[in-house]
Design a protein around this motif. Structure first.
Motif, PDB file in Angstrom:
ATOM      1  N   LYS A 215      -8.732  -2.824   3.172  1.00  0.00           N
ATOM      2  CA  LYS A 215      -7.634  -3.746   2.488  1.00  0.00           C
ATOM      3  C   LYS A 215      -7.347  -4.743   3.303  1.00  0.00           C
ATOM      4  CE  LYS A 215      -3.219  -3.494   0.332  1.00  0.00           C
ATOM      5  NZ  LYS A 215      -2.783  -3.452  -0.852  1.00  0.00           N
ATOM      6  N   ILE A 216      -7.150  -4.467   4.727  1.00  0.00           N
ATOM      7  CA  ILE A 216      -6.438  -5.406   5.351  1.00  0.00           C
ATOM      8  C   ILE A 216      -7.737  -6.491   6.101  1.00  0.00           C
ATOM      9  CG2 ILE A 216      -5.506  -5.959   8.013  1.00  0.00           C
ATOM     10  CD1 ILE A 216      -3.705  -4.518   6.233  1.00  0.00           C
TER      11      ILE A 216
ATOM     12  N   TYR B  78      -5.270  -0.221  14.158  1.00  0.00           N
ATOM     13  CA  TYR B  78      -5.998   0.144  12.876  1.00  0.00           C
ATOM     14  C   TYR B  78      -5.852  -0.757  11.997  1.00  0.00           C
ATOM     15  CZ  TYR B  78      -7.349   2.872   8.972  1.00  0.00           C
ATOM     16  OH  TYR B  78      -8.188   3.356   8.057  1.00  0.00           O
TER      17      TYR B  78
ATOM     18  N   CYS C 210       0.850  -1.304   0.028  1.00  0.00           N
ATOM     19  CA  CYS C 210      -0.092  -0.114  -0.046  1.00  0.00           C
ATOM     20  C   CYS C 210       0.854   1.241  -0.036  1.00  0.00           C
ATOM     21  CB  CYS C 210      -0.877  -0.115   1.338  1.00  0.00           C
ATOM     22  SG  CYS C 210      -1.810   1.405   1.685  1.00  0.00           S
TER      23      CYS C 210
ATOM     24  N   GLY D 118      -0.393   5.116  -0.543  1.00  0.00           N
ATOM     25  CA  GLY D 118      -1.583   5.176   0.556  1.00  0.00           C
ATOM     26  C   GLY D 118      -1.221   4.671   1.993  1.00  0.00           C
ATOM     27  N   SER D 119      -0.345   5.270   2.348  1.00  0.00           N
ATOM     28  CA  SER D 119      -0.279   5.108   3.877  1.00  0.00           C
ATOM     29  C   SER D 119      -1.325   5.801   4.826  1.00  0.00           C
ATOM     30  CB  SER D 119       1.243   5.450   4.482  1.00  0.00           C
ATOM     31  OG  SER D 119       1.348   5.432   6.053  1.00  0.00           O
TER      32      SER D 119
HETATM   33  S1  SF4 Z   1      -3.639  -0.103   7.263  1.00  0.00           S
HETATM   34 FE1  SF4 Z   1      -4.316   0.041   5.368  1.00  0.00          FE
HETATM   35  S2  SF4 Z   1      -4.196   2.056   4.378  1.00  0.00           S
HETATM   36 FE2  SF4 Z   1      -2.777   1.758   6.194  1.00  0.00          FE
HETATM   37  S3  SF4 Z   1      -0.839   1.119   5.276  1.00  0.00           S
HETATM   38 FE3  SF4 Z   1      -1.825  -0.505   5.786  1.00  0.00          FE
HETATM   39  S4  SF4 Z   1      -2.899  -1.197   3.895  1.00  0.00           S
HETATM   40 FE4  SF4 Z   1      -2.380   0.928   3.908  1.00  0.00          FE
END
Ligand code: SF4
Ligand code: SF4
Length: 177
Positions: free
Chosen positions: A132-133, A128, A66, A72-73
């Motif tokens: 995606k996770i 968090y 990501c 997209g961090s």
């Molecule tokens: S938690 Fe989701 S948005 Fe955050 S870095 Fe990991 S995959 Fe990307």
């Protein structure tokens, strides 16, 4: 001479300066408290298990992908405001070097080139999980992950309380001396 506790509303650079000063003035004393030493060891172990579990669950790889390929961090600007000076002092006790300036324009103040620079993180950063996770990792694996993260959070809470307790005792002694 120990500095008085600083409000969580002060700018992040002031909170960092306070943590640095406290560490310089009282680091040895805090590390010499047996309960703090035990809790630091317990916390280090909890973090190790938690990071291992994150790695094995595939979360680390998903976040890396990501961050590097999708830009997209979730470590955005402003999240550093969740960190009070106590948590920053605990990071100092854990041997973390706190940053002097923001490294990524739109990123959290504690985001380094290879991810988070902190070891003791806010609960929001510990557990968090974006969609995606949650869509790519099995619910049973996420449940396992939550359990070890729970140990990390509990251990950090106890450490935080003990550091404050010891620190306040010294402030009181300083005031009555
Ligand atoms: S938690 Fe989701 S948005 Fe955050 S870095 Fe990991 S995959 Fe990307
Ligand atoms: S994980 Fe670290 S870099 Fe990311 S938001 Fe939390 S403190 Fe900031």
């Amino acid at each position: 001479m120990l500095p008085l506790p600083i409000s969580a509303n002060r700018p992040v650079k002031e909170r960092i300066a306070w943590a640095e000063l406290c560490f310089q003035e009282s680091g040895d004393l805090l590390l010499g408290d047996q309960k703090i030493a035990d809790l630091l060891a317990e916390f280090n172990l909890a973090v190790k298990f938690s990071r291992q579990k994150m790695d094995r669950s595939g979360v680390v790889a998903l976040c890396r992908e990501c961050d590097r390929e999708e830009g997209g961090s979730c470590c955005g600007i402003g999240l550093e405001e969740k960190y009070d000076a106590w948590l920053l002092l605990i990071n100092k006790l854990l041997g973390v070097g706190l940053p002097r300036k923001r490294q990524q324009k739109d990123g959290c103040f504690f985001l380094g080139e290879n991810g988070c620079l902190l070891k003791a993180r806010h609960v929001i950063c510990i557990n968090y999980a974006c969609t995606k996770i949650t869509t790519n990792v099995q619910p049973s694996v996420i449940k396992d992950l939550r359990e070890v993260e729970g140990q990390e959070i509990t251990s950090l809470f106890m450490l935080n309380e003990q550091v404050k307790r010891v620190f306040r005792k010294w402030i009181k002694q300083q005031e009555t001396a």
